[in-house]
Design a protein around this motif. Structure first.
Motif, PDB file in Angstrom:
ATOM      1  N   ALA A 376       0.815  -1.218   0.000  1.00  0.00           N
ATOM      2  CA  ALA A 376       0.000   0.000   0.000  1.00  0.00           C
ATOM      3  C   ALA A 376       0.848   1.267   0.000  1.00  0.00           C
ATOM      4  N   GLY A 377       2.161   1.122   0.047  1.00  0.00           N
ATOM      5  CA  GLY A 377       3.039   2.274   0.125  1.00  0.00           C
ATOM      6  C   GLY A 377       3.079   3.097  -1.151  1.00  0.00           C
ATOM      7  N   GLU A 378       3.498   4.366  -0.998  1.00  0.00           N
ATOM      8  CA  GLU A 378       3.637   5.266  -2.143  1.00  0.00           C
ATOM      9  C   GLU A 378       4.707   6.301  -1.819  1.00  0.00           C
ATOM     10  N   VAL A 379       5.597   6.562  -2.774  1.00  0.00           N
ATOM     11  CA  VAL A 379       6.671   7.529  -2.607  1.00  0.00           C
ATOM     12  C   VAL A 379       6.787   8.359  -3.875  1.00  0.00           C
ATOM     13  N   ASN A 380       6.600   9.663  -3.738  1.00  0.00           N
ATOM     14  CA  ASN A 380       6.761  10.572  -4.883  1.00  0.00           C
ATOM     15  C   ASN A 380       5.985  10.115  -6.114  1.00  0.00           C
ATOM     16  N   GLY A 381       4.774   9.656  -5.888  1.00  0.00           N
ATOM     17  CA  GLY A 381       3.936   9.199  -6.997  1.00  0.00           C
ATOM     18  C   GLY A 381       4.197   7.779  -7.443  1.00  0.00           C
ATOM     19  N   LEU A 382       5.218   7.144  -6.882  1.00  0.00           N
ATOM     20  CA  LEU A 382       5.507   5.740  -7.194  1.00  0.00           C
ATOM     21  C   LEU A 382       4.703   4.862  -6.235  1.00  0.00           C
ATOM     22  N   LYS A 383       3.746   4.134  -6.763  1.00  0.00           N
ATOM     23  CA  LYS A 383       2.924   3.258  -5.942  1.00  0.00           C
ATOM     24  C   LYS A 383       3.578   1.888  -5.859  1.00  0.00           C
ATOM     25  N   MET A 384       3.756   1.408  -4.643  1.00  0.00           N
ATOM     26  CA  MET A 384       4.452   0.144  -4.444  1.00  0.00           C
ATOM     27  C   MET A 384       3.751  -0.999  -5.168  1.00  0.00           C
ATOM     28  N   LEU A 385       2.430  -0.987  -5.167  1.00  0.00           N
ATOM     29  CA  LEU A 385       1.703  -2.063  -5.840  1.00  0.00           C
ATOM     30  C   LEU A 385       1.992  -2.055  -7.337  1.00  0.00           C
ATOM     31  N   ASP A 386       2.053  -0.884  -7.939  1.00  0.00           N
ATOM     32  CA  ASP A 386       2.376  -0.808  -9.367  1.00  0.00           C
ATOM     33  C   ASP A 386       3.804  -1.285  -9.635  1.00  0.00           C
ATOM     34  N   LEU A 387       4.720  -0.908  -8.759  1.00  0.00           N
ATOM     35  CA  LEU A 387       6.098  -1.367  -8.913  1.00  0.00           C
ATOM     36  C   LEU A 387       6.183  -2.882  -8.786  1.00  0.00           C
ATOM     37  N   ALA A 388       5.451  -3.433  -7.837  1.00  0.00           N
ATOM     38  CA  ALA A 388       5.457  -4.879  -7.650  1.00  0.00           C
ATOM     39  C   ALA A 388       4.875  -5.596  -8.860  1.00  0.00           C
ATOM     40  N   LYS A 389       3.794  -5.060  -9.404  1.00  0.00           N
ATOM     41  CA  LYS A 389       3.204  -5.668 -10.603  1.00  0.00           C
ATOM     42  C   LYS A 389       4.209  -5.677 -11.750  1.00  0.00           C
ATOM     43  N   GLU A 390       4.900  -4.573 -11.942  1.00  0.00           N
ATOM     44  CA  GLU A 390       5.864  -4.482 -13.026  1.00  0.00           C
ATOM     45  C   GLU A 390       7.050  -5.420 -12.789  1.00  0.00           C
ATOM     46  N   ALA A 391       7.552  -5.449 -11.558  1.00  0.00           N
ATOM     47  CA  ALA A 391       8.699  -6.303 -11.258  1.00  0.00           C
ATOM     48  C   ALA A 391       8.351  -7.780 -11.406  1.00  0.00           C
ATOM     49  N   VAL A 392       7.179  -8.175 -10.940  1.00  0.00           N
ATOM     50  CA  VAL A 392       6.774  -9.581 -11.067  1.00  0.00           C
ATOM     51  C   VAL A 392       6.585  -9.944 -12.545  1.00  0.00           C
ATOM     52  N   ALA A 393       6.043  -9.034 -13.319  1.00  0.00           N
ATOM     53  CA  ALA A 393       5.877  -9.298 -14.752  1.00  0.00           C
ATOM     54  C   ALA A 393       7.231  -9.466 -15.446  1.00  0.00           C
ATOM     55  N   ILE A 394       8.203  -8.624 -15.088  1.00  0.00           N
ATOM     56  CA  ILE A 394       9.552  -8.763 -15.663  1.00  0.00           C
ATOM     57  C   ILE A 394      10.166 -10.091 -15.248  1.00  0.00           C
ATOM     58  N   ALA A 395      10.011 -10.441 -13.965  1.00  0.00           N
ATOM     59  CA  ALA A 395      10.542 -11.718 -13.487  1.00  0.00           C
ATOM     60  C   ALA A 395       9.905 -12.889 -14.220  1.00  0.00           C
ATOM     61  N   GLN A 396       8.612 -12.798 -14.454  1.00  0.00           N
ATOM     62  CA  GLN A 396       7.923 -13.879 -15.169  1.00  0.00           C
ATOM     63  C   GLN A 396       8.456 -14.020 -16.597  1.00  0.00           C
ATOM     64  N   ALA A 397       8.663 -12.883 -17.246  1.00  0.00           N
ATOM     65  CA  ALA A 397       9.226 -12.923 -18.594  1.00  0.00           C
ATOM     66  C   ALA A 397      10.634 -13.501 -18.581  1.00  0.00           C
ATOM     67  N   GLY A 398      11.420 -13.152 -17.553  1.00  0.00           N
ATOM     68  CA  GLY A 398      12.770 -13.673 -17.452  1.00  0.00           C
ATOM     69  C   GLY A 398      12.796 -15.178 -17.251  1.00  0.00           C
ATOM     70  N   LEU A 399      11.898 -15.696 -16.414  1.00  0.00           N
ATOM     71  CA  LEU A 399      11.839 -17.136 -16.196  1.00  0.00           C
ATOM     72  C   LEU A 399      11.346 -17.862 -17.436  1.00  0.00           C
ATOM     73  N   LYS A 400      10.419 -17.247 -18.122  1.00  0.00           N
ATOM     74  CA  LYS A 400       9.930 -17.856 -19.370  1.00  0.00           C
ATOM     75  C   LYS A 400      11.041 -17.922 -20.402  1.00  0.00           C
ATOM     76  N   ALA A 401      11.838 -16.864 -20.480  1.00  0.00           N
ATOM     77  CA  ALA A 401      12.957 -16.852 -21.435  1.00  0.00           C
ATOM     78  C   ALA A 401      14.018 -17.875 -21.047  1.00  0.00           C
ATOM     79  N   ARG A 402      14.220 -18.096 -19.745  1.00  0.00           N
ATOM     80  CA  ARG A 402      15.173 -19.119 -19.293  1.00  0.00           C
ATOM     81  C   ARG A 402      14.744 -20.511 -19.739  1.00  0.00           C
ATOM     82  N   ALA A 403      13.427 -20.748 -19.714  1.00  0.00           N
ATOM     83  CA  ALA A 403      12.842 -22.000 -20.213  1.00  0.00           C
ATOM     84  C   ALA A 403      13.520 -23.223 -19.602  1.00  0.00           C
ATOM     85  N   ARG A 404      13.601 -23.221 -18.263  1.00  0.00           N
ATOM     86  CA  ARG A 404      14.215 -24.362 -17.587  1.00  0.00           C
ATOM     87  C   ARG A 404      13.121 -25.302 -17.104  1.00  0.00           C
ATOM     88  N   PRO A 405      12.966 -26.453 -17.769  1.00  0.00           N
ATOM     89  CA  PRO A 405      11.880 -27.371 -17.421  1.00  0.00           C
ATOM     90  C   PRO A 405      12.143 -28.111 -16.127  1.00  0.00           C
TER      91      PRO A 405
END
Length: 456
Positions: A376-405
């Motif tokens: 629920a945090g927010e700093v200078n217009g940066l909402k923590m929830l939005d940052l978390a959504k973006e970071a998790v999406a990047i992580a998901q893309a990174g794991l998909k690109a790794r393609a380690r079964p």
């Protein structure tokens, strides 16, 4: 906490300090994942923390793991203080929390299998003696005097020092738990990019894994009390390391920072020699008061590096240190988060693009906000929830690109290990929010309900 390091010869040139760190560089196909997690033990009949000795004790759990599952004992001063097997070790935190430091493994599938096997072994041994273990960022009820100091020379020295340098040092030692992941780098430039991303996004990890809203039997007003403790104990060796973002940062700059952190000890012949507050720079000159005339070895340097506790720590690998201990799904989710962000170059570049415009004040404010308000945090217009959504999406893309079964190819990649975090960003709820909801509703304010509900 780290065990004594070994295998390093004498330091004859100043350059060896940075060269020691640089020796961690590995080709990408040799990158591994090392997951560490801590958990509080307690007596089921009393719901009190475990002593070191006795029928229901830390020692009894270690002996059970040794005798039942073939772990090799580690002793200090006649005390059983840890176990080793297959590249992993089980060790004790200062207040008796049990830590698994996992072996360096190739995939999240393997590291999660390791976590699950360890928790199964611990539960089988513990159930026989009436002991339980729970994953939280901070001890929910126990007072300082109820938490025994484990019989390790390092901890005795740390305890004395922590009482002098900050108000919460001994609280950190006895009454907090974390989950960490250790990751490799390929070059100095790769290390620099990973350290910057690691430090900048550590507050997001703190928010996603926030799991310590109780302390000393009541709500503490925060989502991660563990994070608050780490922000208020020893400025010399903790924090967000703003210099990592300076032009020219590299192995040498980190070595210079480490040299300015006061020492804890020197390890000689099985004994921790008190060097509290003394200077490694003096040690290099043979002028350390604790060992007059003696100069350090690379093992001493490696030991000293383990006494630094920033949010991301550089050794011959990088430790991600910002998350609370938690339930088993989160123990697999943390390595998935950071591997996804850093082990695929496209994901790492995307993560750096996300954070490169933040200044030191913003990064620190995010750290504070994460501990206090979670997602629920927010700093200078940066909402923590939005940052978390973006970071998790990047992580998901990174794991998909790794393609380690997974084993046998039954699972195509490692993305499903992020499911717990996906649930959090969809709901906006941290583990701490879930605990608080239970406390206010079906637990009727009875915090003792946390033990049967959340133990492993």
């Amino acid at each position: 906490m780290s065990i004594p390091q070994s295998g390093g010869g004498p330091i004859e040139r100043h350059e060896q300090l940075a060269e020691y760190l640089a020796a961690g560089c590995k080709p990408k196909d040799a990158w591994r994942i090392g997951t560490e997690h801590e958990k509080f033990g307690y007596c089921k009949h009393s719901l009190k923390p475990l002593p070191y000795e006795g029928e229901r004790s830390i020692r009894a759990v270690l002996e059970g793991l040794r005798d039942t599952y073939g772990w090799v004992p580690v002793e200090e001063g006649g005390h059983l203080i840890g176990l080793e097997k297959d590249g992993a070790n089980v060790s004790l935190e200062p207040g008796g929390a049990l830590e698994l430091s996992g072996a360096p493994l190739e995939t999240i599938h393997q590291t999660c299998d390791e976590v699950n096997e360890h928790l199964r072994e611990v539960k089988e041994v513990s159930d026989k003696i009436g002991v339980g273990f729970i994953g939280l960022g901070a001890a929910p009820e126990w007072m300082h005097d109820e938490m025994p100091l484990m019989p390790k020379g390092r901890y005795k020295l740390m305890n004395n020092y922590m009482q002098k340098v900050g108000p919460l040092g001994t609280t950190m030692m006895r009454r907090t738990c974390t989950v960490q992941v250790n990751l490799d780098f390929g070059s100095e430039a790769d290390m620099v990019q990973k350290m910057r991303v690691a430090l900048a996004l550590q507050p997001v990890a703190t928010a996603l894994f926030a799991n310590s809203p109780f302390f000393e039997g009541k709500k503490n007003g925060m989502k991660s009390f563990r994070s608050y403790v780490w922000r208020n104990l020893d400025d010399d060796r903790t924090g967000m390391l703003p210099f990592v973002f300076d032009d020219g940062f590299g192995f040498e700059a980190y070595a210079e920072y480490a040299l300015d952190v006061p020492m804890y000890f020197v390890y000689r012949d099985g004994t921790y020699i008190n060097a509290l507050g003394q200077s490694f720079r003096d040690f290099l000159k043979g002028k350390l008061p604790a060992l007059p005339g003696e100069k350090p070895t690379l093992s001493d340097w490696a030991d000293h590096l383990t006494t630094l506790f920033p949010e991301a720590r550089l050794k011959r690998f990088i430790e991600m240190r910002g998350a609370d201990g938690g339930p088993w799904r989160r123990l697999c989710a943390l390595p998935a988060f950071w591997v996804g962000l850093t082990y695929d170059q496209g994901a790492l570049d995307a993560a750096w693009d996300m954070v490169k415009g933040w200044d030191a004040e913003t990064r620190q404010a995010l750290r504070v906000s994460a501990g206090e308000q979670g997602l629920a945090g927010e700093v200078n217009g940066l909402k923590m929830l939005d940052l978390a959504k973006e970071a998790v999406a990047i992580a998901q893309a990174g794991l998909k690109a790794r393609a380690r079964p997974g084993s046998g190819g039954m699972v195509a990649d490692e993305t499903h290990f992020l499911n717990a975090l996906q649930d959090s960003v969809e709901s906006g709820q941290t583990p701490a929010d879930e605990l608080l909801e239970h406390f206010d509703t079906d637990w009727n304010g009875d915090l003792k309900r946390i033990y049967p509900a959340y133990s492993y």
